[in-house]
Design a protein around this motif. Structure first.
Motif, mmCIF file in Angstrom:
data_model
loop_
_atom_site.group_PDB
_atom_site.id
_atom_site.type_symbol
_atom_site.label_atom_id
_atom_site.label_comp_id
_atom_site.label_asym_id
_atom_site.label_seq_id
_atom_site.Cartn_x
_atom_site.Cartn_y
_atom_site.Cartn_z
ATOM 1 N N ILE A 119 27.132 69.898 82.151
ATOM 2 C CA ILE A 119 27.151 68.809 81.081
ATOM 3 C C ILE A 119 26.490 67.556 81.577
ATOM 4 O O ILE A 119 27.362 66.802 82.294
ATOM 5 N N ASP A 120 25.427 67.119 81.131
ATOM 6 C CA ASP A 120 25.066 65.574 81.702
ATOM 7 C C ASP A 120 25.092 65.785 83.178
ATOM 8 O O ASP A 120 25.294 64.841 83.878
ATOM 9 N N GLY A 121 24.412 67.110 83.424
ATOM 10 C CA GLY A 121 24.209 67.268 85.101
ATOM 11 C C GLY A 121 25.228 67.365 86.009
ATOM 12 O O GLY A 121 25.113 67.513 87.212
ATOM 13 N N GLU A 122 26.716 67.532 85.087
ATOM 14 C CA GLU A 122 27.538 67.439 86.161
ATOM 15 C C GLU A 122 28.415 69.049 85.644
ATOM 16 O O GLU A 122 28.491 69.366 84.401
ATOM 17 N N PRO A 123 28.951 69.594 86.738
ATOM 18 C CA PRO A 123 29.875 70.886 86.451
ATOM 19 C C PRO A 123 30.811 70.673 85.696
ATOM 20 O O PRO A 123 31.339 69.585 85.630
ATOM 21 N N VAL A 124 31.040 71.559 84.507
ATOM 22 C CA VAL A 124 32.349 71.541 83.744
ATOM 23 C C VAL A 124 33.558 71.566 84.452
ATOM 24 O O VAL A 124 33.558 72.586 85.303
ATOM 25 N N GLY A 125 34.411 70.485 84.290
ATOM 26 C CA GLY A 125 35.713 70.565 85.194
ATOM 27 C C GLY A 125 36.846 71.376 84.240
ATOM 28 O O GLY A 125 36.412 71.804 82.995
ATOM 29 N N ASP A 126 37.789 71.600 84.857
ATOM 30 C CA ASP A 126 38.779 72.578 84.480
ATOM 31 C C ASP A 126 39.668 71.750 83.013
ATOM 32 O O ASP A 126 40.158 72.601 82.127
ATOM 33 N N GLU A 127 39.749 70.506 83.287
ATOM 34 C CA GLU A 127 40.200 69.758 81.981
ATOM 35 C C GLU A 127 39.475 70.072 80.798
ATOM 36 O O GLU A 127 40.296 70.440 79.932
ATOM 37 N N ASP A 128 37.813 69.946 80.871
ATOM 38 C CA ASP A 128 37.423 69.812 79.645
ATOM 39 C C ASP A 128 37.522 71.574 79.406
ATOM 40 O O ASP A 128 37.313 71.995 78.046
ATOM 41 N N ARG A 129 37.280 72.398 80.272
ATOM 42 C CA ARG A 129 37.332 73.871 79.979
ATOM 43 C C ARG A 129 38.541 74.057 79.199
ATOM 44 O O ARG A 129 38.429 75.233 78.396
ATOM 45 N N ALA A 130 39.747 73.812 79.878
ATOM 46 C CA ALA A 130 40.992 74.180 78.919
ATOM 47 C C ALA A 130 41.112 73.609 77.591
ATOM 48 O O ALA A 130 41.628 74.218 76.783
ATOM 49 N N SER A 131 40.467 72.450 77.505
ATOM 50 C CA SER A 131 40.373 71.823 76.250
ATOM 51 C C SER A 131 39.600 72.703 75.122
ATOM 52 O O SER A 131 39.866 72.859 74.054
#
Length: 423
Positions: free
Chosen positions: A248-260
């Motif tokens: 997202i926006d060129g950055e890998p999705v992190g676990d914080e956003d994935r859990a959210s």
């Protein structure tokens, strides 16, 4: 799938039950009311965020010419009252941002994916998620959805009565969501317990504290993180595994956003559909003519679902005014509610809006919102409702509310209301 089921203080609550309404009103009476907006703007003294849809509509009718009113409760908030005004605010994300999505007392501005992100970031999240809820994928999921409904209803048929919500609708809807996003079947009981605890928290002495109890949000977040770790170790053909490769926006999705994201799918994907199902069945239990039409006239069933979605809309999404004079009234930073219960009962758009009319020629309801943040799971929710109503009436065409529980008119169902039926 709607933004419903969030605990007070984190994101928009769903349609509150009467106990929660009384509780919140009692707590807020001890607070100093927020000052009314300047300039002689319309004010509803003592109007509470947790009011019933009927009360929202009663007060909105008093301010119909104004297009909005301001509540002096708590920190104060605006309520838009017309279909046109609410629809326009949903679509104008420069004037009304998702920086605040609730008027609940002490609501915190947390990051809920994709509800509280905007602009290009939100567009990318929507693009990634959309493929999991396309009409074509919903059609592929529907045969299994129908089999789940039939199995559960047939298991109930010999009992002579049941709780429609707890014995059928809630597990049915949750099973469908779990299958759609790929959560393990063996976690059903845990997720049912979490959902029930979240609902019960709304009528607790301290709703926010209860929501963060043992089976509340912490348990949901633990489930999300455990499932992420499971899929990292054991990839599968599911949404969580797919998200491991998302950027997202060129950055890998992190676990914080994935859990959210996983938490939002759960919180938004169960209770609103359960509520719509229960309200539809309650209507049929009190309106035998409509029930017989639904049984006999297959061609009106889709229209019936749309009419139930319209008439029973009860969500109160919030936004934050991003500029002075938003909607002609709000000041920058003000909380503004866009109640679907008002938009979809606007008499200038819907003739006799309180009437359930399967023959309504024009039904442009916004039960799933509108604009960039319109519900991604709309097709999924519609399929669940139609499928469940068809299977319920195939197996149990005749039923009623027990005599001791009958009310005329019946109460508008909300999350913790227990719809009891006998047959």
């Amino acid at each position: 799938m709607q933004a419903e089921g969030f605990p007070e203080g984190t994101a928009p609550p769903g349609c509150p039950d009467e106990q929660a309404t009384t509780q919140a009103q009692g707590q807020e009476q001890a607070q100093t009311p927020a000052p009314a907006p300047a300039g002689g703007c319309p004010v509803s003294v003592g109007f509470d965020f947790f009011n019933s849809p009927q009360e929202y509509r009663r007060v909105a009718a008093e301010h119909a010419r104004d297009g909005a009113f301001h509540s002096d409760r708590g920190t104060g908030f605006w309520v838009l009252t017309s279909y046109e005004g609410i629809s326009a605010a949903f679509r104008d994300e420069e004037a009304f941002t998702v920086g605040r999505v609730s008027a609940a007392e002490s609501a915190e501005e947390e990051r809920w994916i994709p509800l509280t992100v905007e602009g290009p970031e939100h567009t990318e999240w929507r693009r990634r998620l959309a493929s999991w809820f396309t009409p074509q994928r919903v059609r592929e999921l529907t045969p299994a959805m129908r089999a789940r409904a039939r199995r559960r209803i047939e298991e109930l048929a010999g009992r002579g009565g049941a709780s429609f919500n707890e014995d059928f609708a809630r597990p049915y809807v949750l099973e469908n969501l779990m299958a759609a996003v790929g959560w393990p079947e063996e976690r059903l009981d845990l997720l049912l317990a979490i959902d029930r605890a979240m609902i019960d928290s709304r009528s607790a002495p301290d709703p926010k504290q209860a929501a963060y109890g043992e089976l509340g949000l912490p348990a949901l977040e633990r489930f999300a993180r455990e499932h992420i770790e499971l899929r990292r170790a054991e990839p599968a053909d599911d949404l969580t595994t797919a998200s491991m490769s998302w950027t997202i926006d060129g950055e890998p999705v992190g676990d914080e956003d994935r859990a959210s994201l996983l938490c939002v799918l759960f919180l938004a994907g169960v209770d609103s559909t359960v509520n719509h199902l229960a309200n539809a069945v309650q209507h049929f239990a009190h309106h035998d003519g409509d029930r017989k039409r639904f049984l006999a006239e297959r061609e009106i069933r889709t229209a019936a679902v749309e009419e139930f979605l319209r008439v029973n809309s009860c969500m109160y999404p919030g936004r934050m005014a991003a500029r002075e004079g938003a909607a002609g009234t709000a000041e920058r930073g003000d909380t503004v509610l866009l109640p679907l219960a008002l938009a979809n009962h606007d008499p200038s758009v819907f003739a006799h809006p309180e009437r359930v009319d399967f023959d309504r020629e024009r039904n442009p309801h916004i039960a799933f919102g509108t604009g960039a943040h319109q519900c991604l799971g709309a097709a999924f929710a519609r399929a669940q409702i139609l499928t469940a109503l068809e299977e319920w009436h195939r197996v149990l065409p005749a039923y009623e509310v027990p005599a001791e529980l009958r009310e005329d008119p019946p109460p508008f169902l909300r999350n913790s209301y227990d719809l009891r039926l006998v047959w």
